[in-house]
Design a protein around this motif. Structure first.
Motif, PDB file in Angstrom:
ATOM      1  N   LEU A   1       0.663  -1.364   0.047  1.00  0.00           N
ATOM      2  CA  LEU A   1      -0.075  -0.046  -0.143  1.00  0.00           C
ATOM      3  C   LEU A   1       0.873   1.197   0.017  1.00  0.00           C
ATOM      4  CD1 LEU A   1      -2.340  -1.132   2.836  1.00  0.00           C
ATOM      5  CD2 LEU A   1      -2.740  -1.297   0.232  1.00  0.00           C
ATOM      6  N   LEU A   2       0.517   2.159  -1.100  1.00  0.00           N
ATOM      7  CA  LEU A   2       1.194   3.418  -0.956  1.00  0.00           C
ATOM      8  C   LEU A   2       0.065   4.410  -0.705  1.00  0.00           C
ATOM      9  CD1 LEU A   2       3.489   5.373  -1.473  1.00  0.00           C
ATOM     10  CD2 LEU A   2       2.706   5.558  -3.846  1.00  0.00           C
ATOM     11  N   PHE A   3       0.282   5.187   0.461  1.00  0.00           N
ATOM     12  CA  PHE A   3      -0.657   6.195   0.906  1.00  0.00           C
ATOM     13  C   PHE A   3      -0.495   7.609   0.406  1.00  0.00           C
ATOM     14  CE2 PHE A   3      -1.544   2.784   3.837  1.00  0.00           C
ATOM     15  CZ  PHE A   3      -2.767   2.719   4.002  1.00  0.00           C
ATOM     16  N   VAL A   4      -1.485   8.462  -0.217  1.00  0.00           N
ATOM     17  CA  VAL A   4      -1.522   9.733  -0.517  1.00  0.00           C
ATOM     18  C   VAL A   4      -2.413  10.512   0.313  1.00  0.00           C
ATOM     19  CG1 VAL A   4      -1.603  11.348  -2.486  1.00  0.00           C
ATOM     20  CG2 VAL A   4      -0.854   8.892  -3.015  1.00  0.00           C
ATOM     21  N   VAL A   5      -1.905  11.432   0.999  1.00  0.00           N
ATOM     22  CA  VAL A   5      -2.693  12.357   2.169  1.00  0.00           C
ATOM     23  C   VAL A   5      -2.794  13.910   1.729  1.00  0.00           C
ATOM     24  CG1 VAL A   5      -3.152  12.704   4.462  1.00  0.00           C
ATOM     25  CG2 VAL A   5      -2.119  10.432   3.744  1.00  0.00           C
TER      26      VAL A   5
END
Length: 386
Positions: A45-49
Motif C-alpha cells: 500500500l502507498l498512501f497519498v494524503v
C-alpha cells in the motif's frame, strides 16, 4: 482480398462505497477485511494524503502506520506521501510526478494499491497518477469532504488541469472501493461543509423531486451542520450518482449528454476565472442557479420554481452572486459553453430542467438570454444581501 477481422468484448466493473467512523482505529477491521477479500497474501500500500487533512487530524499518519502494523499479515505499509490539497494540486505535474516517484520507488504494481485520503481535487489527481502508472494501479478512495463523499469520489473519472482548462487531462478508471469516514467531516471549514450540498441539489433537480424537497425542508439544518441530515444527504446523492453511472448507458461519456454536469459549464469557467479561489461546490451552486434562471427565461419552468431553487441555495448559505463586472468578463464566461462542448466533443448539449426533478437537454444557447439570466441571479442575490 483479406476479410476484415472484428471482435467485440465487454469488461465488467464492480466498485463499492462503504460507510464507517474512525477507519484507522485498530478495532475497525473494515479496511483490513477489504484488502483480505482482494487477496489472502500481503498487499502493498502507498498512501497519498491531503496536507489539509493531515493538519486537521494530526494523529492520522501515525494511526495509518500503526493500523498496517497490527494487520501486517495482509497489509504492507510503504509510505504516506503528503500532497497539497485544493484545486492547486491539479495544476501542473508536480504532485502527479510525486506520486509516480512513490509508485516507482516502492515497486507498487498492478496488484498493489494507492490509497488516497483527501478532498475531491487530491482524489482526482492521485487517481490520474495511479491510472497512468503501469496502465493502471488499483486505487482506494477515502474522501474527506462532503463534495468528495457524495460526488467526485464516487464517480469513475480522474483528472488534472492543463492548458488553463479544468480536467483537460484525465482517465476513466473506476476505484476498487470508496470508504466514507464521517469523522473527517467534523473538521471541515463551513465553506467546505456546505459546498458539497450543491452537488446533491444538482442530482435532485434533474432526477428526484422528493430528494429536492428533503433538502429544501432541511436547508437550515444543513447550514447549521446537523450531521444526521448531512449523512442522509451524502448517502442519497452518492447512491444516485452511482445508479446513473451503472444504468445510464454511458459510464465513460461516449455520447454528448452529460446530465451529471448540470450547471458545470459556468462553474468550470468561474473556477478558472477566479484562479480557483471559488470552491468547486460554490461555483457549481452559481452555475446551477444560472441555468435554472435561463430555464425560466426561455419558458421551461415557472418563476416560482426558479425562486424556490434560488431560495434553497441561499438558505443553506451559498452566495449566488457572479463576480462579473465587465463585458469582457461576461464574454469570457460565455466562452465556457464552447469549452464545455470541446471537453466532451460532438454536439453541444447543455442540461437544463423543465420541472423540478426533470432534466431537459438543449443543443444551443442564446447568449443574450444567458446574460439576462446572469443579471437576474445577481439582482436576486444583491437584494437578499441588503
Amino acid at each position: 482480398m483479406m476479410k476484415t477481422i472484428e471482435q467485440n468484448f465487454q469488461v465488467a466493473y464492480r466498485y463499492r462505497l462503504f460507510f464507517t467512523e474512525n477507519l484507522f482505529d485498530q478495532k475497525n477491521t473494515l479496511f483490513s477485511d477489504l484488502l483480505k477479500e482482494y487477496k489472502s497474501e500481503p498487499v502493498k500500500l502507498l498512501f497519498v494524503v491531503d496536507n489539509g487533512v493531515s493538519e486537521a487530524h494530526p494523529d492520522l499518519l501515525k494511526n495509518i502506520a500503526s493500523y498496517c502494523d497490527v494487520y501486517k499479515d495482509n497489509l504492507v505499509f510503504t509510505q504516506s506521501i503528503i500532497v497539497q490539497g485544493g484545486e492547486a494540486c491539479k495544476n501542473g505535474d508536480q504532485h502527479v510526478n510525486q506520486i509516480l516517484d512513490g509508485i516507482n520507488d516502492y515497486a507498487i504494481c498492478r496488484h498493489s494499491f494507492v490509497v488516497v485520503i483527501g478532498g475531491g481535487a487530491v482524489i482526482d489527481m492521485a487517481g490520474y497518477a495511479a491510472a497512468i502508472a503501469h496502465r493502471g494501479v488499483k486505487i482506494i478512495r477515502i474522501p474527506t469532504t462532503v463534495l468528495s463523499q457524495n460526488d467526485s469520489a464516487v464517480g469513475v473519472k480522474n483528472s488534472v488541469n492543463y492548458f488553463g482548462k479544468k480536467n483537460f487531462l484525465g482517465t476513466f478508471a473506476p476505484p476498487y472501493a470508496i470508504i466514507n469516514d464521517s469523522v473527517f467531516l467534523e473538521t471541515l471549514e463551513q465553506r467546505d461543509w456546505i459546498s458539497g450540498v450543491a452537488e446533491a441539489l444538482k442530482v435532485a433537480l434533474i432526477k428526484d423531486k422528493n430528494f429536492f424537497e428533503y433538502i429544501e425542508s432541511n436547508a437550515l439544518k444543513l447550514g447549521e451542520r446537523d450531521m444526521e441530515t448531512m449523512q442522509y444527504t451524502i448517502y442519497r446523492c452518492a447512491e444516485m450518482h452511482m445508479e446513473h453511472i451503472a444504468t445510464g448507458g454511458d459510464p465513460f461519456e461516449s455520447g454528448s449528454s452529460r446530465p451529471l454536469d448540470f450547471g458545470h459549464w459556468a462553474a468550470h469557467k468561474l473556477e478558472q476565472m477566479t484562479n480557483y479561489q471559488l470552491r468547486h461546490g460554490e461555483a457549481v451552486a452559481k452555475g446551477i442557479v444560472l441555468d435554472v434562471a435561463y430555464s425560466y427565461l426561455i419558458g421551461l419552468i415557472s418563476e416560482s420554481d426558479f425562486n424556490r431553487v434560488a431560495q434553497v441555495f441561499e438558505n443553506i448559505g451559498f452566495d449566488l452572486h457572479f463576480p462579473i463586472s465587465s463585458k469582457d468578463e461576461m464574454e469570457c464566461l460565455l466562452n465556457g459553453i464552447q469549452e464545455f462542448r470541446e471537453h466532451l466533443g460532438g454536439r453541444l448539449t447543455i442540461t437544463l430542467i423543465s420541472d423540478i426533478g426533470v432534466k431537459h437537454d438543449v443543443h444551443e444557447i442564446d447568449n443574450d438570454k444567458m446574460m439576462e439570466a446572469l443579471y437576474l441571479v445577481n439582482k436576486i442575490s444583491e437584494s437578499k444581501a441588503v
